[in-house]
Write an enzyme that holds these catalytic residues in place. Structure first.
Site, short mmCIF file in Angstrom:
data_model
loop_
_atom_site.label_atom_id
_atom_site.label_comp_id
_atom_site.label_asym_id
_atom_site.label_seq_id
_atom_site.Cartn_x
_atom_site.Cartn_y
_atom_site.Cartn_z
N PRO A 10 0.78 -1.23 0.00
CA PRO A 10 0.00 0.00 0.00
C PRO A 10 0.82 1.29 0.00
O PRO A 10 1.86 1.37 0.66
CB PRO A 10 -0.82 -0.10 1.29
N ARG A 18 4.99 11.00 -2.34
CA ARG A 18 4.85 10.89 -0.89
C ARG A 18 6.22 10.99 -0.18
O ARG A 18 7.20 10.39 -0.64
CB ARG A 18 4.14 9.58 -0.52
N TYR A 23 11.45 8.43 1.31
CA TYR A 23 11.37 7.37 0.30
C TYR A 23 12.05 7.70 -1.02
O TYR A 23 12.05 6.86 -1.93
CB TYR A 23 9.89 7.01 0.07
N ASN A 74 7.86 -5.66 -1.01
CA ASN A 74 7.84 -4.55 -0.06
C ASN A 74 6.40 -4.48 0.46
O ASN A 74 5.52 -3.94 -0.21
CB ASN A 74 8.23 -3.23 -0.72
N HIS A 80 4.05 -4.38 9.26
CA HIS A 80 3.97 -4.23 10.71
C HIS A 80 2.65 -4.73 11.29
O HIS A 80 2.43 -4.61 12.50
CB HIS A 80 4.16 -2.74 11.07
N ASP A 87 1.38 -15.68 6.77
CA ASP A 87 0.85 -17.03 6.56
C ASP A 87 0.84 -17.40 5.08
O ASP A 87 1.09 -18.55 4.72
CB ASP A 87 -0.58 -17.13 7.12
N LEU A 101 12.46 0.61 1.36
CA LEU A 101 13.25 1.77 0.91
C LEU A 101 13.96 2.41 2.10
O LEU A 101 15.15 2.70 2.05
CB LEU A 101 12.32 2.79 0.24
N SER A 102 13.19 2.66 3.16
CA SER A 102 13.76 3.29 4.36
C SER A 102 14.33 2.21 5.28
O SER A 102 13.99 1.03 5.13
CB SER A 102 12.67 4.09 5.08
N ARG A 107 13.43 3.86 12.53
CA ARG A 107 12.23 4.69 12.53
C ARG A 107 11.38 4.44 13.78
O ARG A 107 11.87 3.92 14.77
CB ARG A 107 11.47 4.44 11.22
N ARG A 111 7.35 0.57 13.52
CA ARG A 111 7.87 0.11 12.21
C ARG A 111 9.03 -0.88 12.37
O ARG A 111 9.50 -1.47 11.40
CB ARG A 111 8.37 1.28 11.38
C1 DQA Z 1 8.27 0.97 3.80
C2 DQA Z 1 8.34 1.19 5.32
C3 DQA Z 1 6.97 1.04 5.95
O1 DQA Z 1 7.04 1.27 7.36
C4 DQA Z 1 6.00 2.04 5.37
O2 DQA Z 1 4.70 1.83 5.90
C5 DQA Z 1 5.99 2.05 3.89
C6 DQA Z 1 7.23 1.86 3.15
C7 DQA Z 1 9.61 1.25 3.09
O3 DQA Z 1 9.76 0.83 1.96
O4 DQA Z 1 10.49 1.91 3.67
O5 DQA Z 1 4.95 2.32 3.27
O6 DQA Z 1 7.95 -0.40 3.57
#
Ligand code: DQA
Length: 152
Positions: A10, A18, A23, A74, A80, A87, A101-102, A107, A111
């Site tokens: 998502p 965003r 990101y 991803n 989280h 599953d 990405l992050s 964080r 997360r």
């Molecule tokens: C993410 C990290 C997640 O915590 C966040 O909700 C995202 C992107 C990342 O790629 O850093 O939507 O998965």
């Protein structure tokens, strides 16, 4: 030929718009284009799909069992929260690499927990768009090594 499924969770369709400071400025289209180039250079086939819906991602993981050799995902915010994605991965037993990405470990506390990490072969977090490329390379290497072991 090895087949890899890349799944984006998502809000990743909003990349480039965003939270660029977190990101980066690459769009999902440009990340996917780079992964297609990499796949071609490595001689594997790659399909990339995005969904904002947890159920759709679960269905795609289930369907991947018959059609793919490995998954790079991803899971975004579902990382989280989602026992269902965990599953699904456990159920299909396809080697799966989790990418972010992050650096989720730097964080907010919520997360720093991943429901998927324990069922993935590994997690790559913090390298921006490069995380995806590293994830694809890692899963290709994993599948090749597994194949070598079987044949040798
Ligand atoms: C993410 C990290 C997640 O915590 C966040 O909700 C995202 C992107 C990342 O790629 O850093 O939507 O998965």
């Amino acid at each position: 030929m090895m087949r890899i499924l890349v799944l984006h969770g998502p809000n990743l369709n909003m990349l480039g718009v965003r939270e660029q400071e977190t990101y980066g400025d690459q769009t999902l289209q440009s990340i996917n284009a780079r992964l297609m180039e990499l796949a071609e250079a490595e001689g594997v086939t790659l399909e990339a799909k995005h969904s904002n819906s947890e159920g759709e991602l679960v269905s795609w993981i289930q369907e991947a069992r018959a059609r793919f050799d490995a998954i790079v995902i991803n899971p975004a915010a579902y990382t989280h929260t989602s026992v269902a994605l965990r599953d699904a991965i456990l159920g299909v037993t396809l080697p799966t690499v989790e990418v972010h990405l992050s650096n989720i470990h730097q964080r907010e506390e919520f997360r720093q927990r991943s429901y998927l990490a324990g069922v993935a072969i590994g997690q790559i977090s913090g390298f921006g768009a490069l995380s995806y490329e590293l994830g694809v390379r890692a899963v290709i290497d994993h599948v090749r090594r597994a194949g070598d072991k079987q044949s040798g």
